[in-house]
Design a protein around this motif. Structure first.
Motif, mmCIF file in Angstrom:
data_model
loop_
_atom_site.group_PDB
_atom_site.id
_atom_site.type_symbol
_atom_site.label_atom_id
_atom_site.label_comp_id
_atom_site.label_asym_id
_atom_site.label_seq_id
_atom_site.Cartn_x
_atom_site.Cartn_y
_atom_site.Cartn_z
ATOM 1 N N HIS A 181 0.874 -0.546 0.228
ATOM 2 C CA HIS A 181 0.067 0.068 -0.055
ATOM 3 C C HIS A 181 1.240 1.116 -0.164
ATOM 4 O O HIS A 181 0.768 2.478 -0.625
ATOM 5 C CB HIS A 181 -0.923 -0.037 1.652
ATOM 6 N N GLU A 182 2.246 1.063 0.834
ATOM 7 C CA GLU A 182 3.397 2.761 0.501
ATOM 8 C C GLU A 182 3.118 2.550 -1.121
ATOM 9 O O GLU A 182 4.025 3.925 -1.570
ATOM 10 C CB GLU A 182 4.344 2.040 1.679
ATOM 11 N N MET A 183 3.783 1.375 -1.667
ATOM 12 C CA MET A 183 4.520 1.647 -2.897
ATOM 13 C C MET A 183 2.855 2.467 -3.904
ATOM 14 O O MET A 183 3.647 2.511 -4.631
ATOM 15 C CB MET A 183 4.853 0.107 -2.977
ATOM 16 N N TYR A 184 1.849 1.390 -3.497
ATOM 17 C CA TYR A 184 1.090 2.391 -4.679
ATOM 18 C C TYR A 184 -0.320 2.322 -3.421
ATOM 19 O O TYR A 184 -1.146 1.396 -3.346
ATOM 20 C CB TYR A 184 -0.047 0.617 -4.840
ATOM 21 N N PRO A 185 -0.334 3.858 -3.196
ATOM 22 C CA PRO A 185 -1.242 4.402 -2.353
ATOM 23 C C PRO A 185 -3.103 3.980 -2.510
ATOM 24 O O PRO A 185 -3.557 4.141 -1.493
ATOM 25 C CB PRO A 185 -1.201 6.254 -1.809
ATOM 26 N N ASN A 186 -3.254 3.829 -4.015
ATOM 27 C CA ASN A 186 -3.874 3.731 -4.484
ATOM 28 C C ASN A 186 -5.004 2.446 -4.261
ATOM 29 O O ASN A 186 -6.463 1.921 -4.737
ATOM 30 C CB ASN A 186 -4.744 3.945 -6.174
ATOM 31 N N LEU A 187 -3.641 1.063 -3.819
ATOM 32 C CA LEU A 187 -4.408 -0.006 -4.378
ATOM 33 C C LEU A 187 -4.021 -0.093 -2.697
ATOM 34 O O LEU A 187 -3.455 -0.241 -1.789
ATOM 35 C CB LEU A 187 -3.099 -0.548 -5.020
ATOM 36 N N THR A 188 -5.144 -1.612 -2.423
ATOM 37 C CA THR A 188 -5.015 -2.468 -1.170
ATOM 38 C C THR A 188 -5.262 -3.464 -1.350
ATOM 39 O O THR A 188 -6.545 -4.153 -1.909
ATOM 40 C CB THR A 188 -6.755 -2.153 0.222
ATOM 41 N N MET A 189 -4.316 -3.880 -0.261
ATOM 42 C CA MET A 189 -4.058 -5.468 -0.505
ATOM 43 C C MET A 189 -4.995 -6.222 0.811
ATOM 44 O O MET A 189 -4.484 -6.168 2.121
ATOM 45 C CB MET A 189 -3.172 -6.132 -1.147
ATOM 46 N N GLU A 190 -6.029 -7.325 0.446
ATOM 47 C CA GLU A 190 -7.556 -7.893 1.765
ATOM 48 C C GLU A 190 -6.763 -9.295 1.892
ATOM 49 O O GLU A 190 -6.732 -9.527 1.119
ATOM 50 C CB GLU A 190 -8.715 -8.176 1.330
ATOM 51 N N VAL A 191 -5.914 -8.838 2.946
ATOM 52 C CA VAL A 191 -5.616 -10.723 3.142
ATOM 53 C C VAL A 191 -6.809 -11.686 3.935
ATOM 54 O O VAL A 191 -6.906 -11.323 4.641
ATOM 55 C CB VAL A 191 -4.122 -10.685 3.775
#
Length: 469
Positions: A70-80
């Motif tokens: 998310h830090e690398m891609y602020p517009n993307l959220t990874m839901e685990v």
């Protein structure tokens, strides 16, 4: 049902394309910026990842990696979404069949065909930047490939061969370093287990009780040149004389008393080595060095947690010996991450999924998994990261042997049909496994068992589709 599922998915994808925010899909390449870089382009998006505990703390690490992503891609959220090993495959299948597959899921290579057939697995050859695919070793990618198309990124090749008490091997006259670096012949192996067999210790044990008899065929079978149930030209391999040679070896080892004449439970084979009741055991993996080192530490601490009646063991990871005329190979299996279609699938979303898929499968993330499983990396970036990591104290001979063995793994041939696979499994369950137990006990001869396999194999596949050489 499969046609209906594929049609349903197609409709869902069309609807999502027509209603997706932002209009035209992004054509940005599926690349991952260098460590520390960030990307703010694109609409906000969530990527779901379904994973079991690949390592003891894998789910915790996934949370850390999701934050880093998310830090690398602020517009993307990874839901685990965490699962257990017991329910992972069932949960994935249920979600996929409902059109609600996760964007990414951990999977063994053997299961990929099911999702390719039902249309839910994404073809990475079409949607991922080829330069990212080029990061991975071809022999590992081959496992994730069906009909020339790549459907997943490998995390590791887990190799299974032999483990041993190194001190016992040395006492039996074995040059362990030479065996680890250059391999050994079946005759050399037989001489070793003969010398290592005593009143209280078998020279060799293998997990082969019940259905685990199939493990003996797939892992120790490479000694006779049996690398898979089917040859490269898709003929059934277990009808070949290579199988007879393997069965005769079992007959010789058990009748001589070098190997138990009964099935050994999977949970007991390493224990027998730890208690001094076996010199060499299988199936074994490089990570067993960690298990045995912990047991040695428990013995020294005298804290009551060591295996009962165990002794200090200096662990050696060993290749399987080879019979005359056979090229050394090692049994291996690949686990990796696969991307899926679902109701959120658009071109833009797919490219975001590719960013996450490569991020989780490469570099420090893959290296962490490799270090925890005592395996070498299967990509350039994971090997580079692994070289900088503190992986703890390990025997260098074991490390080098494992790295060498990974390069000898042969992927299953492409083109095996579901019908062929199911028929081969039926012969394994109904003929080979029960006959193998009888062979161990001396109740059937190697020749008689082989004749039965040939009879059932040719009846099921036809002589033209069986290897009878």
């Amino acid at each position: 049902m499969k046609k209906f599922l594929a049609l349903s998915l197609a409709v869902l994808m069309l609807v999502s394309l027509l209603t997706a925010c932002g209009g035209a899909p992004s054509s940005a390449p599926a690349s991952t910026p260098a460590s520390g870089a960030s990307s703010t382009a694109g609409a906000e998006d969530t990527i779901t990842v379904l994973v079991p505990p690949v390592t003891n703390d894998y789910l915790e690490k996934m949370t850390e990696w999701a934050a880093e992503f998310h830090e690398m891609y602020p517009n993307l959220t990874m839901e685990v979404i965490g699962t257990s090993w017991d329910d992972h495959n069932t949960k994935l299948s249920t979600m996929a069949n409902a059109g609600e597959a996760p964007d990414i899921a951990e999977m063994a290579y053997a299961a990929i065909g099911t999702y390719v057939e039902n249309g839910t697995a994404l073809n990475l050859s079409e949607v991922m930047d080829p330069t990212l695919l080029a990061d991975f070793d071809q022999n590992a990618l081959d496992y994730m490939t069906i009909e020339g198309n790549v459907y997943g990124l490998p995390l590791y090749i887990t190799i299974q061969a032999l483990g041993a008490n190194k001190d016992m091997l040395t006492a039996a006259g074995v040059d362990v370093a030479k065996v680890q670096s250059s391999g050994w012949t079946y005759d050399e192996f037989m001489a070793a287990i003969k010398a290592g067999t005593t009143k209280d210790c078998f020279g060799f044990v293998f997990a082969n009780s019940g259905v685990t008899a199939s493990d003996f065929l797939t892992i120790f079978g490479v000694s006779a040149g049996l690398n898979n149930a089917f040859t490269s030209d898709l003929k059934y391999a277990y009808t070949s004389t290579k199988m007879l040679n393997l069965l005769k070896a079992v007959e010789e080892m058990t009748s001589s008393g070098y190997m138990p004449n009964y099935g050994v439970e999977a949970s007991q084979r390493m224990v027998m080595c730890e208690t001094g009741n076996a010199m060499i055991f299988g199936k074994a993996m490089p990570l067993f060095e960690i298990n045995i080192t912990k047991n040695n530490a428990a013995l020294e601490a005298n804290d009551g947690t060591a295996v009962e009646n165990s002794i200090p063991v200096n662990y050696a990871f060993l290749p399987v010996p080879t019979m005359e005329g056979v090229t050394e190979t090692c049994f291996g299996a690949v686990d990796g991450l696969v991307a899926f279609r679902n109701q959120n699938t658009t071109d833009e979303h797919t490219q975001n999924v590719m960013k996450a898929l490569y991020f989780l499968s490469s570099g420090e993330r893959a290296a962490y998994v490799d270090a925890a499983t005592c395996l070498d990396g299967v990509s350039k970036t994971s090997r580079e990261a692994l070289a900088t990591m503190d992986v703890g104290e390990r025997d260098q001979g074991n490390v080098d042997c494992a790295a060498r063995m990974i390069t000898t793994v042969i992927a299953p041939p492409t083109g095996i049909t579901a019908e062929q696979s199911a028929t081969a499994q039926q012969i394994m369950d109904e003929v080979i496994v029960p006959k193998f137990q009888a062979l161990l006990a001396g109740e059937v001869t190697a020749q008689a068992m082989y004749d039965e396999i040939v009879s059932k194999g040719t009846a099921a596949f036809g002589e033209a589709n069986c290897d009878l050489t």
